[in-house]
Design a protein around this motif. Sequence first.
Motif, PDB file in Angstrom:
ATOM      1  N   GLY A 181       0.873  -1.360  -0.039  1.00 16.71           N
ATOM      2  CA  GLY A 181      -0.057  -0.013  -0.056  1.00 16.71           C
ATOM      3  C   GLY A 181       0.783   1.152   0.027  1.00 16.71           C
ATOM      4  O   GLY A 181       2.052   1.254   0.325  1.00 16.71           O
ATOM      5  N   SER A 182       0.460   2.256  -0.506  1.00 14.48           N
ATOM      6  CA  SER A 182       1.311   3.599  -0.562  1.00 14.48           C
ATOM      7  C   SER A 182       1.017   4.137   0.862  1.00 14.48           C
ATOM      8  O   SER A 182       0.338   3.966   1.800  1.00 14.48           O
ATOM      9  N   GLY A 183       2.304   4.784   1.429  1.00 16.26           N
ATOM     10  CA  GLY A 183       2.440   5.391   2.327  1.00 16.26           C
ATOM     11  C   GLY A 183       2.334   6.909   2.777  1.00 16.26           C
ATOM     12  O   GLY A 183       1.287   7.117   1.972  1.00 16.26           O
ATOM     13  N   SER A 184       3.102   7.766   3.311  1.00 14.80           N
ATOM     14  CA  SER A 184       2.836   9.020   3.289  1.00 14.80           C
ATOM     15  C   SER A 184       3.425   9.517   1.910  1.00 14.80           C
ATOM     16  O   SER A 184       4.640   9.612   1.951  1.00 14.80           O
ATOM     17  N   ASN A 185       2.391  10.339   1.474  1.00 16.26           N
ATOM     18  CA  ASN A 185       2.874  10.842  -0.103  1.00 16.26           C
ATOM     19  C   ASN A 185       2.213  12.388  -0.092  1.00 16.26           C
ATOM     20  O   ASN A 185       1.378  12.704  -0.809  1.00 16.26           O
ATOM     21  N   PRO A 186       2.651  13.414   0.749  1.00  8.69           N
ATOM     22  CA  PRO A 186       1.742  14.517   0.971  1.00  8.69           C
ATOM     23  C   PRO A 186       2.104  15.368  -0.158  1.00  8.69           C
ATOM     24  O   PRO A 186       1.349  16.312  -0.342  1.00  8.69           O
ATOM     25  N   SER A 187       2.940  15.370  -0.897  1.00  6.55           N
ATOM     26  CA  SER A 187       3.617  16.229  -2.008  1.00  6.55           C
ATOM     27  C   SER A 187       3.030  16.226  -3.382  1.00  6.55           C
ATOM     28  O   SER A 187       3.151  14.965  -3.823  1.00  6.55           O
ATOM     29  N   PHE A 188       2.432  17.004  -4.012  1.00  6.80           N
ATOM     30  CA  PHE A 188       1.857  16.797  -5.359  1.00  6.80           C
ATOM     31  C   PHE A 188       2.960  16.728  -6.315  1.00  6.80           C
ATOM     32  O   PHE A 188       2.711  16.126  -7.391  1.00  6.80           O
ATOM     33  N   ASP A 189       3.907  17.240  -6.262  1.00  7.97           N
ATOM     34  CA  ASP A 189       5.071  17.271  -6.953  1.00  7.97           C
ATOM     35  C   ASP A 189       6.081  16.140  -6.936  1.00  7.97           C
ATOM     36  O   ASP A 189       7.235  16.246  -7.607  1.00  7.97           O
ATOM     37  N   GLN A 190       5.940  15.319  -6.047  1.00  4.17           N
ATOM     38  CA  GLN A 190       7.123  14.464  -5.758  1.00  4.17           C
ATOM     39  C   GLN A 190       7.195  13.327  -6.781  1.00  4.17           C
ATOM     40  O   GLN A 190       6.241  12.996  -7.463  1.00  4.17           O
ATOM     41  N   PRO A 191       8.543  13.190  -7.394  1.00  7.55           N
ATOM     42  CA  PRO A 191       8.574  12.123  -8.357  1.00  7.55           C
ATOM     43  C   PRO A 191       8.620  10.689  -7.973  1.00  7.55           C
ATOM     44  O   PRO A 191       8.611   9.611  -8.688  1.00  7.55           O
ATOM     45  N   THR A 192       8.467  10.442  -6.749  1.00 10.97           N
ATOM     46  CA  THR A 192       8.529   9.102  -5.907  1.00 10.97           C
ATOM     47  C   THR A 192       7.266   8.662  -5.325  1.00 10.97           C
ATOM     48  O   THR A 192       6.621   9.652  -4.873  1.00 10.97           O
ATOM     49  N   VAL A 193       7.006   7.307  -5.025  1.00 11.47           N
ATOM     50  CA  VAL A 193       6.084   7.057  -4.307  1.00 11.47           C
ATOM     51  C   VAL A 193       6.364   6.243  -3.073  1.00 11.47           C
ATOM     52  O   VAL A 193       7.281   5.375  -3.244  1.00 11.47           O
ATOM     53  N   ARG A 194       6.076   6.707  -2.016  1.00 18.93           N
ATOM     54  CA  ARG A 194       6.654   6.175  -0.639  1.00 18.93           C
ATOM     55  C   ARG A 194       5.553   4.905  -0.446  1.00 18.93           C
ATOM     56  O   ARG A 194       4.087   5.294  -0.545  1.00 18.93           O
ATOM     57  N   LEU A 195       5.973   3.795  -0.267  1.00 21.91           N
ATOM     58  CA  LEU A 195       4.873   2.512   0.053  1.00 21.91           C
ATOM     59  C   LEU A 195       5.314   1.751   1.198  1.00 21.91           C
ATOM     60  O   LEU A 195       6.485   1.772   1.393  1.00 21.91           O
ATOM     61  N   VAL A 219       9.504  -0.094   4.375  1.00 23.25           N
ATOM     62  CA  VAL A 219       9.024   0.963   3.650  1.00 23.25           C
ATOM     63  C   VAL A 219      10.099   1.233   2.545  1.00 23.25           C
ATOM     64  O   VAL A 219      11.507   1.201   2.526  1.00 23.25           O
ATOM     65  N   TYR A 220       9.741   1.519   1.317  1.00 23.36           N
ATOM     66  CA  TYR A 220      10.316   1.716   0.099  1.00 23.36           C
ATOM     67  C   TYR A 220       9.751   3.075  -0.545  1.00 23.36           C
ATOM     68  O   TYR A 220       8.908   3.473  -0.147  1.00 23.36           O
ATOM     69  N   ASP A 221      11.020   3.599  -1.368  1.00 26.62           N
ATOM     70  CA  ASP A 221      10.472   4.675  -2.255  1.00 26.62           C
ATOM     71  C   ASP A 221      10.625   3.973  -3.669  1.00 26.62           C
ATOM     72  O   ASP A 221      11.345   3.257  -4.074  1.00 26.62           O
ATOM     73  N   LEU A 258      12.830   0.506  -6.957  1.00 25.88           N
ATOM     74  CA  LEU A 258      12.521   0.260  -5.719  1.00 25.88           C
ATOM     75  C   LEU A 258      13.808   0.596  -4.710  1.00 25.88           C
ATOM     76  O   LEU A 258      14.685  -0.376  -5.043  1.00 25.88           O
ATOM     77  N   THR A 259      13.740   1.375  -3.783  1.00 26.72           N
ATOM     78  CA  THR A 259      14.433   1.566  -2.916  1.00 26.72           C
ATOM     79  C   THR A 259      14.049   1.196  -1.447  1.00 26.72           C
ATOM     80  O   THR A 259      13.199   1.922  -1.196  1.00 26.72           O
ATOM     81  N   LEU A 260      14.764   0.322  -0.829  1.00 23.85           N
ATOM     82  CA  LEU A 260      14.324  -0.124   0.568  1.00 23.85           C
ATOM     83  C   LEU A 260      14.932   0.869   1.447  1.00 23.85           C
ATOM     84  O   LEU A 260      16.035   1.051   1.649  1.00 23.85           O
ATOM     85  N   LEU A 261      14.009   1.610   2.247  1.00 27.61           N
ATOM     86  CA  LEU A 261      14.392   2.618   3.202  1.00 27.61           C
ATOM     87  C   LEU A 261      14.543   2.082   4.452  1.00 27.61           C
ATOM     88  O   LEU A 261      15.586   2.530   5.153  1.00 27.61           O
ATOM     89  N   ARG A 262      13.600   1.285   4.828  1.00 32.03           N
ATOM     90  CA  ARG A 262      13.692   0.749   6.073  1.00 32.03           C
ATOM     91  C   ARG A 262      12.730  -0.595   6.293  1.00 32.03           C
ATOM     92  O   ARG A 262      11.915  -0.557   5.716  1.00 32.03           O
TER      93      ARG A 262
END
Length: 735
Positions: A394-408, A419-421, A429-433
Motif C-alpha cells: 500500500g502507499s504510505g505517506s505521500n503528501p507532496s503533489f510534485d514528488q517524483p517518487t511513491v512512498r509505499l 518502507v520503500y521509495d 524500488l529503494t528499501l528505506l527501512r
Amino acid sequence: MTTGPQQPPRAEARPVEETHHGHVRVDDYDWLRDKGSPEVTAYLEAENAWTQERTAHLAGLRQRIFEEIRSRTLETDLSVPTRNRGWWYYGRSFEGKEYGASCRVPVTDPDDWTPPRPAADCAPDEPALPGEQVLLDLDALAQGHDFFSLGGSSITADGDLLAYAVDTVGDERYTVRFKDLTTGGLLDDELTGVLGGVTWHPSGTDCYYSTVDETWRPDKVWRHRLGTAQADDELVFHETDARFWSGLGRTRSDRFLVIASSSKTTTEYRYLDTHEDPATATWQVFCERRQGLEHHLEHAVLGGEDVFLVLHNAAGPDHELGVAPLAPTPPEQWRPLIAHDPAVRLEDVDAFRTHLVVHQRSGGLTQLRVLDLDETGVSDDHLVEFPEPLYTIGSGSNPSFDQPTVRLGYTTMAVPSSVYDYDVRTRELTLLRRTPVLGGYDPADYEEHRLWATADDGTQVPISVVCRRGAREDETMGSRPVPLLLYGYGAYEMSIDPYFSVARLSLLDRGAAFAIAHVRGGGEMGRRWYDQGKLLAKTNTFDDFTACARHLVETGWTRPELMVAEGGSAGGLLVGAVANRAPELFGGIVANVPFVDALTSMLDASLPLTVGEYEEWGNPEADPEVYEAMAGYAPYDQVGAQAYPPILAETSLNDTRVLYVEPAKWVAKLRATDPTGGGRPDVLLRTEMAAGHGGVSGRYQAWHDRAFSLAWILDRMGLADVDPDHRGPGLPQGD
C-alpha cells in the motif's frame, strides 16, 4: 450479585420484556448498561478479580512474553522522514517512554527526494538529524493522564502553525490546540468535542473540523478563524440524514477542500476552491446523492487540463476510475479512464503531477498500479511488483503533489513492515527501512501458505497461514498437527490482509501457527465478497469461518482442542456466533471489544452508530425479516445450555463504538446457562477501566495487554510451559 472464593461472579437476572414483530424477547441483564452505577462498577471489578484469579498461574508467562516483545523491539528509533513542502517530518521513540515525539528538519536540497538518515550512534537525548525541531513531546502531553491518544495533527502551508488533537479519556472526542512553531508557545484558540483533528485552508488563517451528534455520528463541519472563539465558528455543513457520516479533507494538490457525506452504500461530495477567500467562498455539490451510488473525488492534471478523478461504482460494483471537469457533473458524463473490471477491485486513487497511483486488489491480494502522465495524458500503465506470492502492499505517506517518487509500505506474515521509495521515472524500488526485529530474526525461519477452504455453498475461502519453518515436521509421521490461532473479522468490506507482528513471534516460536480466515463480509475478493457477507447474507461470514476451521483440521494442520479463535469488534460478533454454532471446533475463544449483543444495539436508534449501520446489518426494528435473521445469529440471543470452550472476553469501559455492556451481558448469560450449574468458571471478562475501543494507550501498556491475551491463548494450546528457544519438547503431539 454473589461471589465466593471458588465461584465466578453471578449477575442478578432482572428481566426486561420487549415485543417486536410478535416476538417476545426477554433480556435479564440490561441493567448492566448503567455505566455510572456503583453496582455495575462492582460487578465489572468482580469479574476482573475473577479473571486475575483464574489466570494467576500465567503471571510469569505474561511477563516473559512482555519481555520477548520488548527485547525484539528497537525501543529508541525513528521513522523514515517524509517530505512535505520545505521540511522532512518523522517520529521518534525512546527507550522507557510510552509515546515518543514528532520532529522535523528543513530540506537542504529541493531537488533531492532521498530522505536523510540519522547517524548510527545518535543518542536518545541528542538530535537525530542536524537542525532537528521537536514539534510535540507526546510523553509530556500524556503526563498525568491514565489514557492518552494523539488524534490528527496538521501544519499550515507556511510551516509556522501546528494544530494537534488529544483525547485523554478514550471516548474519541478530541481537544484541539494550536502551537506557534516559531516561538514554541500555544495560541489561545482551543476547540473541544472535535472528531480527530482539523484541516487547514492553505491561507493558514482558517481551519475546518468535524463534530458528532448525541449518537457519535460526525454530522457537522465547522470553519474556525484563528483568534476567534469556538462559539463564533461558522457551520459550513450539517448532515441531517442519520444514515450518513460527514468528513472533510484537502486534495493533494491543495487546490480543493472536500466534504464527503457517506452512508454504507451512498456518497455525496462538496468541494471548495481554495483560490477563493474562505470567508466568502461557496461550497458546491459535485454530484447529487443517488441511493447506491458511491464515489470518491480527487483533483488531477491530465494532459495539461485540471480535472476531477472520480472513483465510482456507477459502471459496476468493483468500481471504475472516471474523469470529470471541475464543475458539478452527473455520472452519465464521467469519462472512463480505467474501465470497470469484475476481476479487479479499484479501492483508491492518489494523484500527483506526473503520475497516478491506483490502489486495487485481485485474486485476494493487494496491488499498486501506476499510471504515468505526460502532456497528452496517460502514457503508461504498470504494476509495482514483488517476488513473494503472499504479501500486502500500500502507499504510505505521500503528501507532496510534485514528488517524483511513491512512498509505499510492504509486508508479509514473515517479512517485517518495510518502507520503500518507488521512483516512477526509473521504476526503481529503494528499501528505506525494514522494521528491526532484534535478536537475530530471519524471515527465512518461517513459512507462509495460502490455503483454500470450501464453504457449505461451494465458495472457496482463502486462508493465510504462517508458522515456524518445519513446525509441522515429525521424524516418524512426516507431519503433525500444531496448535493454531485462527483470526477473523468479516465486515464493512474491511480486508484483513497478511501482516507481520512482533508479538505474534511469541506464539510462532513456541510451535504454534497463526492463520487469517478471509471470510465474506470483508473485501479481500472484491465487492461481491462484501455483499455476500452483510444484511440477510451475514451468516455466510460465520459459515466461512467454520469452513476454514474444519479445513485446517481435515488437512492435518491442527486439531480442535489445539485451535483458538480470535476476533475483535465485528470480529467479536463472528467468534461469538461461531461459539454458539460450532463450539466443538475450538479449544478457546478470544473476543476483543466484541459486538455480541448486536440485536439490542440495532434496535436502539439512540445508540452510537446504529442508524448508520442499517445498511450493514439491516433495521430489525422496522423489518421483521431482519429481526428474525439477527435474532438467529446474535451471540447474546443464541447463548444456550450447551458446552462452550473457554472464553476470554476483553472490553473497555469508555468504548463508544461497542459498549462494554455487550460483553458484560454476554458473559453474565453464559454463566447463567451453564447446564452444570457451575457458572462456566473458564469464561472470563476483562474490562479496562480507563480505555476506549482501541484498548489501552502507550506502547508498554499495549504490550502488557497483548501479553495477557497471548499467555491465555498459549495456555489453551498447551504451550504455556514451552521454551521458545527449545521448541521441540513439550509440544502437544499428533495422534
